[in-house]
Every structure is written in structure tokens, then in C-alpha cells.
Write a protein that holds these residues in place. Structure first.
Motif, short mmCIF file in Angstrom:
data_model
loop_
_atom_site.label_atom_id
_atom_site.label_comp_id
_atom_site.label_asym_id
_atom_site.label_seq_id
_atom_site.Cartn_x
_atom_site.Cartn_y
_atom_site.Cartn_z
N GLY A 84 10.15 -6.94 1.03
CA GLY A 84 10.05 -5.59 1.57
C GLY A 84 8.89 -5.39 2.50
O GLY A 84 8.04 -6.28 2.68
N VAL A 85 8.85 -4.20 3.09
CA VAL A 85 7.79 -3.82 4.02
C VAL A 85 7.28 -2.43 3.64
O VAL A 85 7.90 -1.72 2.84
CB VAL A 85 8.28 -3.81 5.48
CG1 VAL A 85 8.69 -5.21 5.92
CG2 VAL A 85 9.46 -2.84 5.65
N GLY A 86 6.14 -2.06 4.21
CA GLY A 86 5.60 -0.74 3.93
C GLY A 86 4.52 -0.36 4.91
O GLY A 86 4.05 -1.18 5.71
N VAL A 87 4.11 0.90 4.86
CA VAL A 87 3.02 1.41 5.68
C VAL A 87 2.14 2.26 4.78
O VAL A 87 2.64 2.95 3.88
CB VAL A 87 3.55 2.23 6.88
CG1 VAL A 87 4.39 3.43 6.41
CG2 VAL A 87 2.42 2.68 7.78
N GLY A 88 0.81 2.16 4.98
CA GLY A 88 -0.08 2.88 4.08
C GLY A 88 -1.41 3.24 4.68
O GLY A 88 -1.68 2.99 5.87
N ARG A 96 -5.95 3.61 -2.29
CA ARG A 96 -5.04 3.46 -1.14
C ARG A 96 -3.65 3.91 -1.55
O ARG A 96 -3.30 3.94 -2.73
CB ARG A 96 -5.02 2.02 -0.63
CG ARG A 96 -4.66 0.97 -1.64
CD ARG A 96 -4.78 -0.44 -1.05
NE ARG A 96 -4.73 -1.47 -2.07
CZ ARG A 96 -3.63 -2.10 -2.45
NH1 ARG A 96 -2.47 -1.81 -1.87
NH2 ARG A 96 -3.66 -3.02 -3.39
N PHE A 97 -2.86 4.29 -0.54
CA PHE A 97 -1.55 4.86 -0.77
C PHE A 97 -0.59 4.27 0.25
O PHE A 97 -0.95 4.07 1.42
CB PHE A 97 -1.59 6.38 -0.63
CG PHE A 97 -2.65 7.04 -1.47
CD1 PHE A 97 -2.38 7.45 -2.77
CD2 PHE A 97 -3.93 7.22 -0.98
CE1 PHE A 97 -3.35 8.04 -3.54
CE2 PHE A 97 -4.92 7.82 -1.75
CZ PHE A 97 -4.62 8.23 -3.04
N ASP A 98 0.66 3.99 -0.18
CA ASP A 98 1.64 3.52 0.79
C ASP A 98 3.06 3.88 0.36
O ASP A 98 3.31 4.29 -0.78
CB ASP A 98 1.50 2.01 1.06
CG ASP A 98 1.68 1.14 -0.17
OD1 ASP A 98 2.47 1.50 -1.06
OD2 ASP A 98 1.03 0.07 -0.24
N ALA A 99 3.97 3.75 1.31
CA ALA A 99 5.40 3.90 1.07
C ALA A 99 6.06 2.57 1.38
O ALA A 99 5.75 1.94 2.40
CB ALA A 99 5.98 5.01 1.94
N THR A 100 6.93 2.10 0.49
CA THR A 100 7.54 0.78 0.64
C THR A 100 9.05 0.87 0.54
O THR A 100 9.60 1.75 -0.13
CB THR A 100 7.02 -0.19 -0.44
OG1 THR A 100 7.28 0.37 -1.75
CG2 THR A 100 5.53 -0.43 -0.28
N VAL A 101 9.71 -0.07 1.21
CA VAL A 101 11.16 -0.25 1.12
C VAL A 101 11.40 -1.72 0.80
O VAL A 101 10.96 -2.60 1.56
CB VAL A 101 11.87 0.14 2.41
CG1 VAL A 101 13.38 -0.07 2.28
CG2 VAL A 101 11.58 1.59 2.78
N TYR A 140 -2.74 3.06 -5.46
CA TYR A 140 -3.45 1.92 -6.03
C TYR A 140 -4.94 2.23 -6.09
O TYR A 140 -5.47 3.04 -5.31
CB TYR A 140 -3.29 0.66 -5.17
CG TYR A 140 -1.89 0.35 -4.72
CD1 TYR A 140 -1.10 -0.58 -5.41
CD2 TYR A 140 -1.36 0.95 -3.59
CE1 TYR A 140 0.18 -0.88 -4.98
CE2 TYR A 140 -0.08 0.66 -3.16
CZ TYR A 140 0.68 -0.26 -3.85
OH TYR A 140 1.95 -0.55 -3.42
N TYR A 141 -5.62 1.52 -7.00
CA TYR A 141 -7.08 1.54 -7.02
C TYR A 141 -7.57 0.10 -6.98
O TYR A 141 -7.23 -0.71 -7.84
CB TYR A 141 -7.63 2.24 -8.25
CG TYR A 141 -9.13 2.38 -8.20
CD1 TYR A 141 -9.73 3.31 -7.35
CD2 TYR A 141 -9.95 1.54 -8.95
CE1 TYR A 141 -11.10 3.42 -7.27
CE2 TYR A 141 -11.32 1.65 -8.88
CZ TYR A 141 -11.90 2.58 -8.04
OH TYR A 141 -13.26 2.68 -7.94
#
Length: 246
Positions: A84-88, A96-101, A140-141
Motif C-alpha cells: 500500500g501507499v499513504g500520505v501523512g 505523526r498522522f497519515d492516511a493509507t490505502v 503514531y508516536y
């Protein structure tokens, strides 16, 4: 005596003259250079890519239209992979924070229909092949694992914990004993918990870790005997690379 007196007079004159000259010279205080503070990559957006191997497990399958003999224990793990990929965005404070597919694929999750099952069901092993698109919002931390037990501008080795929530778009194929394959699909809530270690190289960050993915329900309402596989757990070992933009 004359020589001693002359020496004293010369020494005194020299001291007085030296003080007068020193008084006329400009005074320059010592310069102490302080290096610039390296604030690292705080406030950075990033792209990420992940890939991993997995095991798929659920406690049981239920044939929802049958009144009796309709629930059967899962007796074999499924196995497969995800990518998968994501942007954060990372805040620079450890969060930190991201959205993944992710594309998730497993094969071989199995139940065996025995003699005590409903007479309408075909006896023997039945296996499930799953294809799922999993969309998650994650937090995440990150925490340092170096000698200074900090994680900041210097980068280096770190650990992390995280959690995510979202949705899984499932597509499945059921393969039964002496029966044609049955196709189906459904949409289900999903969640994840993550833990791992990594190394911060600066603009590029790499990590390896465990992700426990929960898919609430994999159900096929279009089969001859509709079924539901609830409480699916997919245990994954994944590697991830992140690229920071700034």
C-alpha cells in the motif's frame, strides 16, 4: 646606588607609559560563536510505501439462513501479502498522522463441514480467498532508542506505536468440496494496531514492524447459502519507507 635609582626610575616610567598606551587602545570583547540550532524535520509532510506478509485468522463461519448446524470453526489459517501507499504529516514532537490505502490478499482460510452440519451443506473442506482494499486513518508516536533516549533532529534509531481506523472493501471467493467457486463482496469496518522499530536517515525513514488488522465481517449474501465470517484478524510483518518533502 646611582645605578639602582636609575633602574627604578626607568621601570616606573615604563609602567606609566604602558598604562597610558593601553588606555588609548580600543577594547574588543571576546567573540563566542554559538552554532545554529538544528530543528530537524519538524512539521514535515511525507509519502510512504509499505509491503508485508500476513496470516489471516477468524474463529468461525456462520451460514446465516440456516436455523441449525450453521456455525463451523475455522481450522486453518489463511496466508498472503499486502502492499500500500499513504500520505501523512509529522509534527516534530513524536506524533505523526497519515492516511493509507492497502491491497490485502489472503488464501486458504478454511473450515471443514462435518457430519453434524446442516444437511443442506456439502461435507468436506471449504476455503476462502480474500481480496480487500483497506482504507485507514492512522496515528503514531515515535520514540528514540539511541543512547540519549531522544528522537529529534539528530534522527537515528527509533521505535513506534500506532493505531488506525477505517473501512475494508472485501471481495471473496469460496471454494467448496465438489462445488463451483462462489464469488461475493461486502464492506466492513476495519481497525489496526501497529508497533515496530526503524531508522531515521534524514529525508528518508525506514521501519519494520507488526500490524494487527481487524476486519469486522467478511460476508457473502449472494451465495446459495449466505455466510458471515466475523472478527477477522490479519497478523502482518511489514516494511515501510517514508520520504519527507521538507
Amino acid at each position: 646606588m646611582r645605578n639602582l635609582t636609575a633602574a627604578v626610575l626607568v621601570a616606573g616610567a615604563t609602567i606609566i607609559a604602558g598604562q597610558a598606551v593601553a588606555a588609548d587602545l580600543p577594547y574588543y570583547p571576546p567573540v563566542i560563536e554559538i552554532p545554529d540550532v538544528d530543528h530537524g524535520y519538524s512539521g514535515s509532510f511525507y509519502l510512504r510505501g509499505s509491503a508485508g506478509l500476513n496470516l489471516h485468522w477468524a474463529p468461525e463461519v456462520t451460514h446465516t439462513t440456516l436455523a441449525t448446524g450453521n456455525t463451523h470453526a475455522i481450522d486453518q489459517f489463511g496466508y498472503g501479502y499486502s502492499a500500500g501507499v499513504g500520505v501523512g504529516f509529522e509534527t516534530g514532537t513524536g506524533w505523526r498522522f497519515d492516511a493509507t490505502v492497502d491491497h490485502l490478499q489472503t488464501e486458504g482460510l478454511q473450515t471443514t463441514i462435518g457430519a453434524s452440519a446442516n444437511a443442506a451443506l456439502t461435507r468436506g473442506p471449504h476455503q476462502l480467498s480474500l481480496r480487500s482494499t483497506v482504507v485507514l486513518a492512522n496515528a503514531y508516536y515515535d520514540f528514540g532508542l539511541g543512547n540519549d533516549y531522544g528522537y529529534g533532529a539528530a534522527g537515528g534509531m527509533f521505535g513506534y506505536v500506532g493505531a488506525g481506523a477505517g473501512v475494508a472493501f472485501n471481495r471473496m471467493v469460496t471454494q467448496g468440496s465438489a462445488l463451483p467457486d462462489t464469488w461475493g463482496s461486502n464492506t466492513s469496518p476495519a481497525a489496526a494496531a501497529m508497533v515496530g522499530v526503524g531508522y531515521d536517515f534524514g529525508q528518508v525513514v525506514a521501519d519494520v514492524g507488526y500490524r494487527g488488522l481487524y476486519i469486522h465481517d467478511i460476508a457473502n449474501s449472494s451465495s446459495t447459502f449466505p455466510y458471515s465470517v466475523k472478527n477477522n484478524f490479519v497478523h502482518e510483518v511489514r516494511g515501510t519507507v517514508r520520504y519527507r518533502f521538507n
